[in-house]
Write a protein that holds these residues in place. Structure first.
Motif, PDB file in Angstrom:
ATOM      1  N   SER A   1       0.563  -1.125  -0.108  1.00  0.00           N
ATOM      2  CA  SER A   1      -0.161   0.074   0.240  1.00  0.00           C
ATOM      3  C   SER A   1       1.253   1.230   0.256  1.00  0.00           C
ATOM      4  O   SER A   1       0.591   2.119  -0.014  1.00  0.00           O
ATOM      5  CB  SER A   1      -1.157  -0.097   0.870  1.00  0.00           C
ATOM      6  N   ASP A   2       2.430   0.891   0.554  1.00  0.00           N
ATOM      7  CA  ASP A   2       2.675   2.087   0.743  1.00  0.00           C
ATOM      8  C   ASP A   2       3.832   1.805  -0.788  1.00  0.00           C
ATOM      9  O   ASP A   2       5.071   0.996  -0.636  1.00  0.00           O
ATOM     10  CB  ASP A   2       3.655   2.564   1.939  1.00  0.00           C
ATOM     11  N   GLU A   3       4.027   2.913  -1.828  1.00  0.00           N
ATOM     12  CA  GLU A   3       4.879   2.715  -2.985  1.00  0.00           C
ATOM     13  C   GLU A   3       6.852   2.711  -2.285  1.00  0.00           C
ATOM     14  O   GLU A   3       6.873   1.883  -3.060  1.00  0.00           O
ATOM     15  CB  GLU A   3       4.778   3.326  -3.763  1.00  0.00           C
ATOM     16  N   SER A   4       6.754   3.454  -1.238  1.00  0.00           N
ATOM     17  CA  SER A   4       8.113   3.721  -1.396  1.00  0.00           C
ATOM     18  C   SER A   4       8.521   2.613  -0.812  1.00  0.00           C
ATOM     19  O   SER A   4       9.296   2.038  -0.435  1.00  0.00           O
ATOM     20  CB  SER A   4       8.227   4.935  -0.100  1.00  0.00           C
ATOM     21  N   LYS A   5       7.756   1.328   0.392  1.00  0.00           N
ATOM     22  CA  LYS A   5       8.133   0.792   0.942  1.00  0.00           C
ATOM     23  C   LYS A   5       8.901  -1.166  -0.041  1.00  0.00           C
ATOM     24  O   LYS A   5       7.057  -1.177  -1.075  1.00  0.00           O
ATOM     25  CB  LYS A   5       7.463  -0.178   1.946  1.00  0.00           C
ATOM     26  N   PRO A   6       9.084  -1.703   0.463  1.00  0.00           N
ATOM     27  CA  PRO A   6       9.409  -3.283  -0.859  1.00  0.00           C
ATOM     28  C   PRO A   6       7.911  -3.814  -0.193  1.00  0.00           C
ATOM     29  O   PRO A   6       6.983  -3.445   0.604  1.00  0.00           O
ATOM     30  CB  PRO A   6       9.817  -4.096   0.153  1.00  0.00           C
TER      31      PRO A   6
ATOM     32  N   PHE B   1      10.166 -13.020   2.542  1.00  0.00           N
ATOM     33  CA  PHE B   1      10.801 -12.941   1.156  1.00  0.00           C
ATOM     34  C   PHE B   1      10.597 -11.859   0.264  1.00  0.00           C
ATOM     35  O   PHE B   1       9.203 -10.999   1.037  1.00  0.00           O
ATOM     36  CB  PHE B   1       9.385 -14.133   0.130  1.00  0.00           C
ATOM     37  N   ASP B   2      10.796 -10.807   0.149  1.00  0.00           N
ATOM     38  CA  ASP B   2      10.644  -9.594  -0.359  1.00  0.00           C
ATOM     39  C   ASP B   2      10.047  -9.806  -2.319  1.00  0.00           C
ATOM     40  O   ASP B   2      10.907 -10.488  -2.948  1.00  0.00           O
ATOM     41  CB  ASP B   2      12.340  -8.564  -1.179  1.00  0.00           C
ATOM     42  N   VAL B   3       9.093 -10.060  -2.553  1.00  0.00           N
ATOM     43  CA  VAL B   3       7.831 -10.632  -3.635  1.00  0.00           C
ATOM     44  C   VAL B   3       8.110  -8.771  -4.321  1.00  0.00           C
ATOM     45  O   VAL B   3       7.635  -9.211  -5.100  1.00  0.00           O
ATOM     46  CB  VAL B   3       6.909 -10.867  -2.923  1.00  0.00           C
TER      47      VAL B   3
ATOM     48  N   ALA C   1      -0.022 -10.408   0.974  1.00  0.00           N
ATOM     49  CA  ALA C   1       1.198  -8.978   1.389  1.00  0.00           C
ATOM     50  C   ALA C   1       1.343  -8.957   2.429  1.00  0.00           C
ATOM     51  O   ALA C   1       0.706  -8.280   2.664  1.00  0.00           O
ATOM     52  CB  ALA C   1       1.422  -8.052   0.221  1.00  0.00           C
ATOM     53  N   GLY C   2       2.330  -9.087   3.333  1.00  0.00           N
ATOM     54  CA  GLY C   2       2.474  -8.628   4.541  1.00  0.00           C
ATOM     55  C   GLY C   2       1.430  -8.754   5.516  1.00  0.00           C
ATOM     56  O   GLY C   2       1.967  -8.623   6.345  1.00  0.00           O
ATOM     57  N   LYS C   3       1.800  -9.999   5.042  1.00  0.00           N
ATOM     58  CA  LYS C   3       1.786 -11.591   5.759  1.00  0.00           C
ATOM     59  C   LYS C   3       2.096 -12.961   5.855  1.00  0.00           C
ATOM     60  O   LYS C   3       2.880 -12.631   5.028  1.00  0.00           O
ATOM     61  CB  LYS C   3      -0.162 -11.999   6.097  1.00  0.00           C
ATOM     62  N   ASP C   4       2.487 -13.890   7.211  1.00  0.00           N
ATOM     63  CA  ASP C   4       2.570 -14.594   6.886  1.00  0.00           C
ATOM     64  C   ASP C   4       1.657 -15.974   5.514  1.00  0.00           C
ATOM     65  O   ASP C   4      -0.028 -16.080   6.440  1.00  0.00           O
ATOM     66  CB  ASP C   4       2.568 -16.047   7.738  1.00  0.00           C
ATOM     67  N   ALA C   5       1.495 -16.081   4.921  1.00  0.00           N
ATOM     68  CA  ALA C   5       0.847 -16.503   3.802  1.00  0.00           C
ATOM     69  C   ALA C   5       0.969 -18.395   3.834  1.00  0.00           C
ATOM     70  O   ALA C   5       0.268 -19.400   2.667  1.00  0.00           O
ATOM     71  CB  ALA C   5       0.798 -16.359   2.440  1.00  0.00           C
ATOM     72  N   SER C   6       1.479 -18.777   4.670  1.00  0.00           N
ATOM     73  CA  SER C   6       1.667 -20.541   4.817  1.00  0.00           C
ATOM     74  C   SER C   6       0.821 -21.600   5.056  1.00  0.00           C
ATOM     75  O   SER C   6       0.706 -22.111   4.402  1.00  0.00           O
ATOM     76  CB  SER C   6       2.869 -20.462   6.208  1.00  0.00           C
TER      77      SER C   6
END
Length: 99
Positions: free
Chosen positions: A14-19, A29-31, A48-53
């Protein structure tokens, strides 16, 4: 780098300045290079921004499955999760872990 699940949320695209980060089995992981998938409006933006296991193991996009819990997963689902982990390792850098 170590992040809590709460801190991980700020890397949801949601913040384009952050990975954009997605955690899998406690590893982050940096996706960002997969922004079209994981960024806002992407097919997998809910991860995104979560653990999706759990969600990846179950091949689910349901909110209740987007979490780190592996409790009650079948052997087959654990195998699916391990396959996802290999795909992530091949495509995206590991940048840290979830506390």
């Amino acid at each position: 780098m170590e992040l809590t699940l709460e801190q991980l949320k700020q890397f949801d695209g949601s913040d384009e300045s952050k990975p954009i980060y997605v955690a899998l089995k406690g590893r982050i992981f940096d996706v960002t290079t997969g922004k079209s998938f994981y960024g806002p409006g992407g097919s997998y933006c809910m991860f995104a921004g979560k653990d999706a296991s759990r969600a990846l193991a179950k091949m689910s996009k349901n909110d209740e499955d987007v979490c780190a819990s592996l409790e009650g997963l079948s052997e087959k689902e654990i195998g699916v999760l391990n396959d996802w982990e290999k795909k992530f390792e091949a495509k995206y850098p590991v940048v840290g872990s979830v506390l």
